[in-house]
Motif scaffolding. Structure first.
Motif: not given
Ligand code: SF4
Length: 498
Positions: A264-274
């Motif tokens: 799978a190729g990936l995409s992500i809607s949200s990442l937290r700084v920490k």
């Protein structure tokens, strides 16, 4: 039944809520659900599947995720030939229901237009609503609405006794898989197979609806996500992981590893700084992620602490460093202006922080571009900041302009939301049912059209710029969010003590 999204097909078909309800409803043997979108032409909306007009359906369920879509809700209803006000409808008209994040937080501005409004998530509310609809079909409308009013999570303005309506949520997300059911290229994220990974957020940013409207935090199991991804990969090469805090999933690393093993190729809607781990970023980069968005929200540590985003400058710079290390091409940082107690010094702190981030990226010489997205702070119902004033448009414009002038010449792209429309959003987010009259009177969706309609009703919408006393009865007091009594006031008190 009609599922109505008050915006275009292009926007609506990337909305997993619409996809989920479409699948859920059509899963019942005795239900046929069709989709209608806002066409923007003033013509009656017709369903995609059988080209029927809205008035021909027995039930119409609107999903309303954003306040500025309220205008389109009114537009759709007016064009359909169905009486705009629920009290004027009779047995010959569809039962018109609303749900979504804006309705859960504050159903009042749209309440006069809907026969009933769902407070919370659709999955636990739907079975009982359908059962009442089945029994009531062909019978008297007022009896059907009275029966709906007795259900948990359902607010029927006509039969409201003033009792609060408790927000409903799905206890076990694995029972309700949410993924793209209808795939189309004609949508914002058309090349992705979207999967909902979680709901809620472990952070408690005091301006944000997620930690109250979607609490508690719930994660889907790794196995259920992998099963769904396997199906999706038959149709799309990339999987889009959706949720307000996807990076909080306890098995995120393993999920990404397994998805990569599946090709799978990936995409992500949200990442937290920490926390933001190197292996997670590595997998995302391998999976073709080209843009990472992080949200420090404020430039100074003081203001970040006040809004509940307890990140140090070191946390932010270290996250930027890890992104650049992976050669990801684009980094977006989200900030707000007009936050409570904000001064010019806090705006200068955004400038300094952006320069430091740019410095980190430049040291890697990887060609990662930095852009800054700026949104005015809009106090939202159901959050600890619900009593606070919104900054005036002149202040917001001045601060955005200061950021733009300082950052753009240094190669940092600046994008911002309109302060004037954010103010309209603020009025709608904390308004009461008197706003329905204004929405009904808007003849043209523009700032001048809005101002004319407000003036025509002689409505004081300056409440958006005033601090509300804590003892004041809130327009949305009918909603019981399920929070411990006094929690929001206590959080506000803590914030202002920072
Ligand atoms: S702003 Fe983001 S991190 Fe903060 S509570 Fe909302 S979703 Fe979570």
């Amino acid at each position: 039944m009609a599922i109505v999204y008050p915006n275009s097909y292009y926007i609506g078909m990337s909305n997993l809520g619409i996809q989920a309800i479409y699948r859920l409803l059509n899963g019942y043997p005795d239900v046929v659900a069709e989709r209608l979108f806002w066409g923007g032409t003033g013509q009656p909306a017709i369903s995609l599947e059988s080209q029927r007009p809205l008035r021909d359906f027995f039930l119409a369920a609107f999903s309303v995720p954003f306040e500025l879509d309220f205008f389109n809700v009114v537009d759709i209803l007016k064009a359909s030939g169905i009486p705009l006000n629920a009290v004027e409808r009779d047995e010959g008209h569809p039962v018109i229901i609303a749900g979504g994040a804006t309705i859960t937080a504050n159903p009042m501005p749209l309440a006069p237009f809907f026969d009933c409004l769902c407070i919370g998530e659709v999955e636990p509310i739907l079975p009982a609503v359908l059962s009442v609809m089945r029994e009531g079909k062909g019978g008297r409308r007022d009896e059907l609405l009275a029966a709906l009013a007795r259900l948990p999570g359902v607010y029927v303005p006509r039969f409201s006794s003033g009792q609060t309506v408790a927000r409903q949520w799905a206890a076990n997300l694995n029972e309700f898989p949410v993924f793209a059911t209808v795939l189309t290229r004609d949508t914002e994220l058309g090349d992705l197979y979207l999967l909902e990974v979680e709901r809620g957020c472990n952070w408690s940013c005091r301006f944000c609806l997620v930690s109250t409207t979607f609490c508690p935090v719930r994660y889907r199991s790794l196995d259920s996500l992998l099963v769904q991804a396997e199906t999706g990969l038959k149709y799309r090469k990339r999987v889009g992981l959706v949720g307000p805090e996807v990076s909080g999933h306890p098995q995120l690393e393993e999920l990404l590893t397994r998805l990569r093993q599946m090709g799978a190729g990936l995409s992500i809607s949200s990442l937290r700084v920490k926390p933001l781990s190197r292996p997670v970023l590595e997998k995302l980069a391998e999976g073709g992620v080209k843009t990472i968005a992080l949200a420090p929200e404020a430039g100074s540590p003081r203001l970040r602490k006040l809004i509940g985003k307890t990140l140090t400058e070191e946390d932010i710079l270290s996250a930027v460093d890890k992104v650049a290390e992976q050669g990801i091409r684009q980094l977006k940082l989200y900030f707000m202006v007009g936050l409570p107690t904000e001064t010019d010094e806090d705006i200068e702190a955004i400038v300094r922080l952006a320069f430091k981030c740019k410095g980190v990226l430049d040291r890697w010489r990887g060609g990662t571009r930095l852009s800054i997205n700026i949104a005015p702070f809009v106090p939202k119902a159901g959050t600890p900041f619900q009593w606070l004033p919104m900054a005036g448009t002149a202040i917001l414009k001045g601060r955005i302009s200061r950021l733009s002038k300082a950052l753009s010449p240094r190669g940092i792209k600046v994008k911002s939301e309109s302060p004037a429309w954010s103010q309209v959003q603020g009025v709608l987010a904390r308004g009461d049912s008197a706003l329905a009259g204004v929405l009904a009177d808007v003849s043209e969706v523009s700032l001048s059209g809005w101002r004319r309609a407000v003036a025509g009703r002689n409505l004081d919408v300056d409440y958006v710029h005033r601090r509300w006393p804590a003892q004041q009865k809130l327009p949305w007091s009918v909603v019981d969010m399920g929070l411990k009594k006094g929690r929001l006031e206590a959080e506000l008190g803590k914030a202002l003590a920072e």
